[in-house]
Design a protein around this motif. Structure first.
Motif, PDB file in Angstrom:
ATOM      1  N   ALA A 177       0.835  -1.203   0.000  1.00  0.00           N
ATOM      2  CA  ALA A 177       0.000   0.000   0.000  1.00  0.00           C
ATOM      3  C   ALA A 177       0.870   1.253   0.000  1.00  0.00           C
ATOM      4  CB  ALA A 177      -0.924  -0.010   1.209  1.00  0.00           C
ATOM      5  N   ALA A 178       1.977   1.218   0.758  1.00  0.00           N
ATOM      6  CA  ALA A 178       2.884   2.364   0.787  1.00  0.00           C
ATOM      7  C   ALA A 178       3.524   2.587  -0.580  1.00  0.00           C
ATOM      8  CB  ALA A 178       3.961   2.150   1.844  1.00  0.00           C
ATOM      9  N   THR A 179       3.841   1.494  -1.284  1.00  0.00           N
ATOM     10  CA  THR A 179       4.413   1.612  -2.624  1.00  0.00           C
ATOM     11  C   THR A 179       3.424   2.248  -3.587  1.00  0.00           C
ATOM     12  OG1 THR A 179       5.806  -0.338  -2.266  1.00  0.00           O
ATOM     13  CG2 THR A 179       5.388   0.310  -4.545  1.00  0.00           C
ATOM     14  N   VAL A 180       2.160   1.834  -3.506  1.00  0.00           N
ATOM     15  CA  VAL A 180       1.123   2.423  -4.362  1.00  0.00           C
ATOM     16  C   VAL A 180       1.009   3.922  -4.097  1.00  0.00           C
ATOM     17  CG1 VAL A 180      -1.358   2.471  -4.825  1.00  0.00           C
ATOM     18  CG2 VAL A 180      -0.172   0.281  -4.604  1.00  0.00           C
ATOM     19  N   ASP A 181       1.019   4.301  -2.821  1.00  0.00           N
ATOM     20  CA  ASP A 181       0.880   5.716  -2.469  1.00  0.00           C
ATOM     21  C   ASP A 181       2.070   6.532  -2.957  1.00  0.00           C
ATOM     22  OD1 ASP A 181      -1.532   5.235  -1.250  1.00  0.00           O
ATOM     23  OD2 ASP A 181      -0.677   4.987   0.751  1.00  0.00           O
ATOM     24  N   GLN A 182       3.277   5.973  -2.801  1.00  0.00           N
ATOM     25  CA  GLN A 182       4.444   6.735  -3.221  1.00  0.00           C
ATOM     26  C   GLN A 182       4.517   6.854  -4.736  1.00  0.00           C
ATOM     27  OE1 GLN A 182       9.219   6.516  -2.557  1.00  0.00           O
ATOM     28  NE2 GLN A 182       7.883   6.522  -0.794  1.00  0.00           N
ATOM     29  N   GLY A 183       4.123   5.799  -5.440  1.00  0.00           N
ATOM     30  CA  GLY A 183       4.104   5.879  -6.897  1.00  0.00           C
ATOM     31  C   GLY A 183       3.158   6.959  -7.387  1.00  0.00           C
ATOM     32  N   ALA A 184       1.990   7.057  -6.750  1.00  0.00           N
ATOM     33  CA  ALA A 184       1.021   8.081  -7.143  1.00  0.00           C
ATOM     34  C   ALA A 184       1.550   9.479  -6.838  1.00  0.00           C
ATOM     35  CB  ALA A 184      -0.301   7.845  -6.418  1.00  0.00           C
ATOM     36  N   ALA A 185       2.186   9.633  -5.669  1.00  0.00           N
ATOM     37  CA  ALA A 185       2.726  10.947  -5.306  1.00  0.00           C
ATOM     38  C   ALA A 185       3.859  11.350  -6.240  1.00  0.00           C
ATOM     39  CB  ALA A 185       3.217  10.922  -3.859  1.00  0.00           C
ATOM     40  N   THR A 186       4.719  10.395  -6.587  1.00  0.00           N
ATOM     41  CA  THR A 186       5.832  10.690  -7.489  1.00  0.00           C
ATOM     42  C   THR A 186       5.325  11.116  -8.859  1.00  0.00           C
ATOM     43  OG1 THR A 186       7.261   9.108  -6.337  1.00  0.00           O
ATOM     44  CG2 THR A 186       7.911   9.752  -8.560  1.00  0.00           C
ATOM     45  N   ALA A 187       4.336  10.383  -9.372  1.00  0.00           N
ATOM     46  CA  ALA A 187       3.798  10.714 -10.694  1.00  0.00           C
ATOM     47  C   ALA A 187       3.166  12.102 -10.708  1.00  0.00           C
ATOM     48  CB  ALA A 187       2.767   9.664 -11.104  1.00  0.00           C
ATOM     49  N   SER A 188       2.512  12.480  -9.615  1.00  0.00           N
ATOM     50  CA  SER A 188       1.832  13.773  -9.587  1.00  0.00           C
ATOM     51  C   SER A 188       2.807  14.942  -9.499  1.00  0.00           C
ATOM     52  CB  SER A 188       0.854  13.822  -8.405  1.00  0.00           C
ATOM     53  OG  SER A 188       1.548  13.793  -7.168  1.00  0.00           O
ATOM     54  N   ARG A 189       3.980  14.726  -8.875  1.00  0.00           N
ATOM     55  CA  ARG A 189       4.938  15.818  -8.690  1.00  0.00           C
ATOM     56  C   ARG A 189       6.034  15.838  -9.753  1.00  0.00           C
ATOM     57  NH1 ARG A 189       3.630  19.476  -4.666  1.00  0.00           N
ATOM     58  NH2 ARG A 189       5.840  19.807  -4.230  1.00  0.00           N
TER      59      ARG A 189
END
Length: 715
Positions: free
Chosen positions: A509-521
């Protein structure tokens, strides 16, 4: 018009060089004192290198914080105790050995007490079991003695006749590198310098500058860790960059010094000239690297802040050493810099028109379109595997065969299925007592019906009854796309509609969240770094076309590096060369850090080469001849500088850490491609096609133009 300043000693860097040359004993003493003070300060005041990888504001971070708050200081970090017994994992012999292990483990610092063999999850065939020991602090904060003791407890259980594996990521349990990557890179750099200069004295100066600069930077990095969360691998990153750019910058300045001395300048005048010309290019190049690294702040991920500051600090310190300590050392060396010649190494030719670089540049200029197309085709071929990149965090299944984490992973997969290696954790607030408990039971029942869920534990309430945990085991492995889809489906479905405040956490779940945050920034980060670097190049060259060309070519080099990283991450023949034998995901922060470092480092060679071309163009106005002369004058030094950088970066493939392997390979590839395909083929071809248009500038910019300086003299 010669772009070397008519009065080098009147430039700020020229005056700085003269001051350091004349006050060389004071400057040397100041740097040595700085090394001692920084080292002692770090030893007494430095902090621990530790950081959390949670994404700010994410659901997985909320789950972690709730666990820490509601479950008596317990964290989401765990150590796995896996055992296997063909006669049964819950036989008296097995449980006695494991209970003894767990009792002793509970007394170790950082390990939560209270678990016994009765708390184990047992496989369907009854032969394999696992207990996950919760830690009371993050993995980076658990003492190394605890990790060493846990490994010893597992070995004792083995001697008691139970096949036992204790696996985790805390210090004392992880593999150490058999050989220091920094030492390997440093040794190769020494050989390259000897072959380049042909003199042990000249070769020793860049090494000494880099050593002193990195020594101060490491001490300051320890102090930085006391002020801001900094991961332990930020030290390796800072070393990698500090050693590489420190040696390269000193190499550039010494090359110009030797050329000036060969032209008849006395040592002090040669130092002033080298500082006012090569020193200026080094300052621009170093500033670009620092700005690119500080661009990591745009990502909004706190653990990258420490990396950005530690790496930038290392570059700044070695840059300062190149501009102050090196002139002082040149004062000590004087004309003795050519002593201790290396047998068989001939001095560089003084006529740039006769060097291989000049002949090569003319050959490229005769076929600029063909050369451009072939170079772009090769870069596209190298970049193609970038499309196979999978973003995520490697797990124990990517460890080398025979290591404890890999053995535990394989044993759990065989006994329970791959999902047992990355369970999800749902944390629910239950202030309503029995009513909330009933709702949680209904939630568990609904989650069990999902096609990709292997099992769901019974709710585990905290002592106060205000929160409860559900462990959800997927059918697929942590890296499987189905597991990521499951995370999204659970969050959007049953967890949202249950009526309770529920947060879904766990490693996947943490990996999913970080991937989404990275893509957005990412667009903001890339755009910010490119824009600021573009402005710096315009300030250096007063030529927008040259600045645009530089940015485009840097992006091509970076794309090629991403492609090679993608190829290595597939785990085939390329990955096996550096010890990666399984296909693995690439942590989202690796491309981000690589982009920041590479965009700055690639500018180094752009500044050195284009400064030399601009110098010749300003002298005689012949754009075609200027390219030939610029390539000829910089070919030897850029080749040497790139070889050093490649050696330093590639040596990190020896690291046991997968992400350091990937970063080392990626950085080395980009520098190699940039110094060969881009600078040797693409730049001469494109500059030939552009002609004088490359140096076009609007009137207001031409009016503000200052004389550019060349970083190096003729080879």
């Amino acid at each position: 018009m010669d772009t070397t300043p008519d009065h080098p000693d009147r430039t700020p860097l020229g005056r700085l060089g003269r001051l350091a040359f004349r006050r060389r004993r004071t400057v040397l003493a100041a740097w040595l004192v700085a090394v001692v003070v920084a080292t002692l300060a770090a030893a007494n005041l430095g902090g621990d290198f530790a950081v959390g990888y949670d994404t700010p504001g994410s659901e997985s971070q909320a789950a972690t914080q709730t666990i820490e708050r509601e479950f008596g200081g317990r964290t989401a970090a765990e150590v796995e105790v896996v055992w296997h017994d063909g006669a049964g994992a819950v036989t008296p012999r097995s449980t006695a050995a494991i209970d003894r292990l767990l009792a002793d483990a509970s007394r170790l610092e950082g390990v939560a007490p209270g678990l016994t063999a009765k708390d184990a999850e047992v496989s369907a065939d009854g032969t394999t079991a696992v207990v996950r020991l919760p830690l009371t602090r993050g993995e980076d904060h658990v003492p190394e003695e605890t990790g060493t003791a846990l490994v010893a407890l597992g070995e004792r259980a083995e001697r008691d006749g139970v096949e036992t594996i204790v696996a985790g990521s805390i210090a004392g349990m992880t593999e150490e590198a058999a050989m220091s990557a920094e030492l390997v890179g440093f040794a190769v750099a020494a050989v390259v310098l000897l072959l380049t200069f042909g003199s042990a004295v000249a070769a020793g100066l860049p090494l000494l500058v880099a050593l002193v600069g990195v020594g101060v930077a490491l001490g300051l990095g320890g102090l930085l860790a006391a002020l801001i969360d900094t991961p332990d691998w930020a030290v390796q990153m800072a070393l990698m960059l500090g050693i590489g750019v420190g040696i390269d910058y000193a190499l550039i300045i010494i090359t110009r010094y030797r050329a000036a001395a060969a032209a008849g300048r006395d040592p002090e005048s040669a130092t002033v000239e080298a500082m006012s010309t090569a020193g200026r290019s080094v300052l621009v190049a170093g500033g670009t690297v620092v700005v690119s690294l500080l661009g990591l702040f745009l990502m909004g991920l706190p653990y990258l802040y420490g990396v950005a500051l530690a790496s930038s600090l290392a570059v700044l310190v070695v840059l300062a050493a190149s501009l102050t300590l090196l002139p002082a050392l040149l004062g000590f060396a004087g004309r003795r810099i050519e002593r201790l010649r290396v047998p068989g190494v001939r001095p560089a030719r003084t006529d740039p028109d006769t060097v291989p670089g000049a002949r090569w540049a003319r050959r490229i200029q005769r076929r600029p379109v063909v050369s451009t197309v072939l170079a772009l085709a090769l870069l596209a071929l190298l970049a193609a595997p970038a499309t196979t990149l999978r973003f995520g965090f490697p797990d124990a299944g990517n460890e080398a065969s025979g290591t404890a984490p890999r053995q535990a992973y394989d044993r759990l997969t065989a006994g329970f299925g791959p999902g047992q290696n990355g369970p999800l954790v749902a944390v629910a607030a239950t202030p309503g007592g029995p009513a909330d408990s009933a709702a949680l039971d209904r939630l568990a029942a609904e989650v069990r019906t999902d096609r990709d869920v292997a099992s769901v534990s019974a709710p585990q309430p905290n002592p106060a009854g205000t929160a409860a945990l559900l462990q959800i085991v997927p059918r697929s492995s942590p890296q499987d796309a189905r597991t990521s889809d499951l995370v999204e489906r659970l969050r959007d479905g049953p967890l949202r509609s249950t009526g309770l405040q529920v947060a879904l956490g766990g490693r996947t779940a943490a990996t999913v969240d970080q991937g989404a945050a990275t893509a957005s920034r990412l667009p903001l980060f890339v755009g910010g770094v490119v824009l600021i670097s573009f402005v710096l190049l315009i300030a250096a060259f007063r030529a927008p076309v040259v600045a645009l060309k530089a940015g485009a070519m840097n992006l091509l080099s970076i794309a090629a590096a991403f492609g090679v990283v993608g190829l290595v991450a597939q785990g085939g023949w390329a990955g096996q060369l550096i010890g990666i034998d399984t296909s693995l995901p690439v942590p989202p922060f690796i491309p981000v850090i690589m982009f920041a470092a590479l965009f700055g480092l690639s500018m180094d060679y752009e500044v050195f080469l284009m400064s030399a071309i601009r110098e010749r163009f300003a002298r005689h106005g012949d754009a075609r001849a200027a390219v030939v002369e610029g390539v000829a004058r910089t070919a030897r030094v850029i080749t040497a500088a790139a070889a050093i950088m490649v050696a330093v970066f590639a040596a990190f493939a020896l690291s046991p850490e997968v992400f350091l392997k990937l970063m080392g390979v990626g950085l080395a590839t980009a520098v190699l491609v940039d110094a060969t395909v881009v600078r040797v083929v693409l730049v001469p071809a494109v500059m030939q096609l552009l002609g004088e248009r490359a140096w076009w500038a609007p009137r207001w910019l031409r009016g503000a133009a200052t004389r550019p300086s060349a970083p190096v003299a003729a080879d």
